[in-house]
Scaffold this active site. Sequence first.
Site, PDB file in Angstrom:
ATOM      1  N   HIS A 156       0.841  -1.195   0.000  1.00 25.50           N
ATOM      2  CA  HIS A 156       0.000   0.000   0.000  1.00 25.50           C
ATOM      3  C   HIS A 156       0.881   1.252   0.000  1.00 25.50           C
ATOM      4  CE1 HIS A 156      -3.236  -2.678   1.432  1.00 25.50           C
ATOM      5  NE2 HIS A 156      -4.097  -1.705   1.162  1.00 25.50           N
ATOM      6  N   ASN A 190       7.764  -3.741   3.537  1.00 27.99           N
ATOM      7  CA  ASN A 190       6.347  -3.440   3.651  1.00 27.99           C
ATOM      8  C   ASN A 190       5.806  -3.704   5.052  1.00 27.99           C
ATOM      9  OD1 ASN A 190       3.684  -2.824   2.714  1.00 27.99           O
ATOM     10  ND2 ASN A 190       3.282  -4.997   2.468  1.00 27.99           N
TER      11      ASN A 190
END
Length: 305
Positions: A137, A173
């Site tokens: 994201h 991440n």
Amino acid sequence: MRTQHTSFESMVRLGDLVLAKAGQEQVSDPKEFDNRTGYDASFLKGWELPLPMPPATTIRQIRYGKDTGKDVLNYEHFSVVMSAERRLPIITAVNIDGKQAVRNVPRETAWYYDGRLDKSDQWGDALYDNNKLDRGHMVRRDDPVWGTKAVALLANKDTFHFTNSCPQMAAVNQQTWLGLEDYILHNAEAAGMQVSVFTGPVFTDKDLVYRDALVPLAFWKVVAIVTGDGRKSATAYMISQEKELKTLEFEYGAYQTYQVSVQQVGRETGIDFGELEPYDGFTDYERKYGKKMVVKLGDLREIRV
């Protein structure tokens, strides 16, 4: 020129790999986004902050209905500008309202193509299936999830579009980058603050060739706030590898988070951060002394606002 690209494919034995999910992705109806206003330039009290834009020649324009020819994809509380060449976001911009945060919103179980663009303009599961790359994201899932429960649910789903995703190894991440994002969000909620955050990859000629994509080696984040005493503040961060990759597994320990100048992020990405640079102490230092300022963050409490 692509002569400097490192071949990712040569680092891993793909064998008779079958992409389990590629081709089965869902596509969001473009009409879902008709009332999305996206990133709000007037969100921070007393600071009109237009969305920083990359060069027009690098941008993928929207190809749907009344929005045809526009440069910005608007979602709930955030916006995305896509790269025409890379099929990945160049910049994302989100408004965070710590006072109205909604928690315990369940994650989506799938990622979606944005129907306002062609599938060929976005990297889907073909890039992520059966490897160690996460769908990272750019706008963190929790950041735009505020307001009423209905609005929060929309924002949550909106973050699960491939237009909001870049390929990231799990250590980046889920660990290093997540720590910085947690720090920003936690402080926004604890202080009931409003924050605008800009995030994206650094595209270079050294990015890794993998499954016809170019995987960025570095990511950046710029955070804008107005402090309790009314002072405008901008800070910038970058995460990258210190050494060249040796294997597909990456050198996890080589990943570090650095506080850098907003000016440096602008130079490396081509994005215009002119509205933010005057409020960044690192940029001010660089202009005053003529040398780059970079601070390795061993502890996030070392962040200088």
